[in-house]
Scaffold this motif. Structure first.
Motif, PDB file in Angstrom:
ATOM      1  N   THR A  12     -14.804   1.645  64.481  1.00  0.00           N
ATOM      2  CA  THR A  12     -15.582   0.421  64.604  1.00  0.00           C
ATOM      3  C   THR A  12     -16.246   0.166  63.064  1.00  0.00           C
ATOM      4  OG1 THR A  12     -17.582   1.474  65.675  1.00  0.00           O
ATOM      5  CG2 THR A  12     -15.807   0.224  67.279  1.00  0.00           C
ATOM      6  N   LYS A  13     -16.403   1.203  62.264  1.00  0.00           N
ATOM      7  CA  LYS A  13     -16.803   0.869  61.066  1.00  0.00           C
ATOM      8  C   LYS A  13     -16.020   0.812  60.050  1.00  0.00           C
ATOM      9  CE  LYS A  13     -20.940   3.948  61.885  1.00  0.00           C
ATOM     10  NZ  LYS A  13     -21.599   5.011  61.500  1.00  0.00           N
ATOM     11  N   PRO A  14     -16.433   0.191  58.899  1.00  0.00           N
ATOM     12  CA  PRO A  14     -15.372   0.104  57.681  1.00  0.00           C
ATOM     13  C   PRO A  14     -15.508   1.517  57.103  1.00  0.00           C
ATOM     14  CG  PRO A  14     -17.177  -1.349  57.150  1.00  0.00           C
ATOM     15  CD  PRO A  14     -17.227  -0.682  58.836  1.00  0.00           C
ATOM     16  N   ASN A  15     -14.489   1.702  56.062  1.00  0.00           N
ATOM     17  CA  ASN A  15     -14.753   2.913  55.297  1.00  0.00           C
ATOM     18  C   ASN A  15     -15.181   2.635  54.002  1.00  0.00           C
ATOM     19  OD1 ASN A  15     -13.144   4.754  57.370  1.00  0.00           O
ATOM     20  ND2 ASN A  15     -11.640   3.298  57.059  1.00  0.00           N
ATOM     21  N   LEU A  16     -16.135   3.609  53.318  1.00  0.00           N
ATOM     22  CA  LEU A  16     -16.574   3.381  51.959  1.00  0.00           C
ATOM     23  C   LEU A  16     -16.479   4.408  51.119  1.00  0.00           C
ATOM     24  CD1 LEU A  16     -18.244   1.869  50.081  1.00  0.00           C
ATOM     25  CD2 LEU A  16     -20.269   2.764  51.021  1.00  0.00           C
ATOM     26  N   LEU A  17     -15.742   4.769  50.126  1.00  0.00           N
ATOM     27  CA  LEU A  17     -15.615   5.714  49.268  1.00  0.00           C
ATOM     28  C   LEU A  17     -16.561   5.629  48.190  1.00  0.00           C
ATOM     29  CD1 LEU A  17     -13.797   8.072  48.008  1.00  0.00           C
ATOM     30  CD2 LEU A  17     -12.341   6.385  47.194  1.00  0.00           C
ATOM     31  N   LEU A  18     -17.332   6.784  47.809  1.00  0.00           N
ATOM     32  CA  LEU A  18     -18.233   6.759  46.792  1.00  0.00           C
ATOM     33  C   LEU A  18     -17.689   7.867  45.854  1.00  0.00           C
ATOM     34  CD1 LEU A  18     -21.515   7.043  48.746  1.00  0.00           C
ATOM     35  CD2 LEU A  18     -20.275   5.069  47.955  1.00  0.00           C
ATOM     36  N   LEU A  84     -14.570   0.859  47.875  1.00  0.00           N
ATOM     37  CA  LEU A  84     -15.246   1.800  46.940  1.00  0.00           C
ATOM     38  C   LEU A  84     -16.053   1.389  46.280  1.00  0.00           C
ATOM     39  CD1 LEU A  84     -13.907   1.913  43.771  1.00  0.00           C
ATOM     40  CD2 LEU A  84     -11.980   2.581  45.156  1.00  0.00           C
ATOM     41  N   VAL A  85     -17.266   2.450  45.761  1.00  0.00           N
ATOM     42  CA  VAL A  85     -17.968   2.261  44.803  1.00  0.00           C
ATOM     43  C   VAL A  85     -17.731   3.383  43.670  1.00  0.00           C
ATOM     44  CG1 VAL A  85     -20.742   2.479  44.104  1.00  0.00           C
ATOM     45  CG2 VAL A  85     -19.864   1.324  46.201  1.00  0.00           C
ATOM     46  N   GLY A  86     -17.700   3.145  42.516  1.00  0.00           N
ATOM     47  CA  GLY A  86     -17.612   4.082  41.383  1.00  0.00           C
ATOM     48  C   GLY A  86     -18.633   3.709  40.474  1.00  0.00           C
ATOM     49  N   ILE A  87     -19.334   5.289  40.011  1.00  0.00           N
ATOM     50  CA  ILE A  87     -20.160   4.911  38.891  1.00  0.00           C
ATOM     51  C   ILE A  87     -19.704   5.804  37.728  1.00  0.00           C
ATOM     52  CG2 ILE A  87     -22.502   6.131  38.207  1.00  0.00           C
ATOM     53  CD1 ILE A  87     -23.308   5.828  41.169  1.00  0.00           C
ATOM     54  N   SER A  88     -19.963   5.223  36.471  1.00  0.00           N
ATOM     55  CA  SER A  88     -19.545   5.817  35.458  1.00  0.00           C
ATOM     56  C   SER A  88     -17.969   6.103  35.268  1.00  0.00           C
ATOM     57  CB  SER A  88     -20.545   6.720  34.891  1.00  0.00           C
ATOM     58  OG  SER A  88     -20.108   7.388  33.629  1.00  0.00           O
ATOM     59  N   TYR A  89     -17.716   7.240  35.163  1.00  0.00           N
ATOM     60  CA  TYR A  89     -16.225   7.614  35.126  1.00  0.00           C
ATOM     61  C   TYR A  89     -15.551   7.571  36.578  1.00  0.00           C
ATOM     62  CZ  TYR A  89     -12.172  10.925  34.960  1.00  0.00           C
ATOM     63  OH  TYR A  89     -10.846  11.313  34.959  1.00  0.00           O
TER      64      TYR A  89
END
Length: 169
Positions: A12-18, A84-89
């Protein structure tokens, strides 16, 4: 590839890739932030290759390899769609994933990533460096002078007077 995964995965939840940045492992980058999105998302936090506990025998060192391996990892956990959330590289890797796997990556947030930087931006003074090679030589400092330069960019009030013998280590 090592990854922090939700237990249990809730359909029931969406997927989030960090996706973490250069020089960090995933949990160092995101551990203090996870409690905010956890109630609303299935969160996946992989260590990119050559960081933390993730390794490979493949010789490539590219965002394309990272994107391919992260996508394989997500598929191995049964994840077909994700934001997705991507920081820097990690932003470079996330941008590459979004371009290569458009059917799987729904939304993208890039933080502190200059994925659209061009050589002309450097020539026109957009940054304090002139060439991308210079950026790499500062970020992966091999001499005390380059490490001092990195410290100058990285801190609001850089430490002054650090002996070169400390920086050499």
């Amino acid at each position: 590839m090592h990854c922090w995964v939700p237990r249990p995965h809730k359909l029931t939840k969406p997927n989030l890739l960090l996706v973490h940045g250069f020089g960090a492992n995933a949990m160092w980058q995101y551990e203090d932030l996870l409690h905010h999105p956890m109630p609303r998302f299935n969160i996946y936090v992989p260590d990119l290759l050559f960081f933390g506990d993730s390794t490979t025998d493949r010789p490539e060192r590219t965002e394309e390899l990272q994107a391919e391996c992260v996508m394989w990892l997500m598929e191995s956990h049964g994840v077909q769609k994700m934001s997705l959330v991507g920081i820097s590289y990690g932003g470079f890797v996330g941008y590459t994933m979004a371009a290569q796997y458009q059917e799987a990556v729904e939304k993208v947030v890039l933080c502190c990533s200059v994925v659209c930087l061009e050589e002309k931006d450097l020539r026109e003074g957009f940054f304090e460096v002139v060439h991308l090679d210079e950026v790499a030589s500062i970020l992966m400092s091999q001499t005390p002078d380059k490490l001092k330069e990195l410290m100058k960019f990285a801190f609001v009030r850089p430490v002054k007077g650090v002996p070169s013998c400390f920086l050499s280590e």
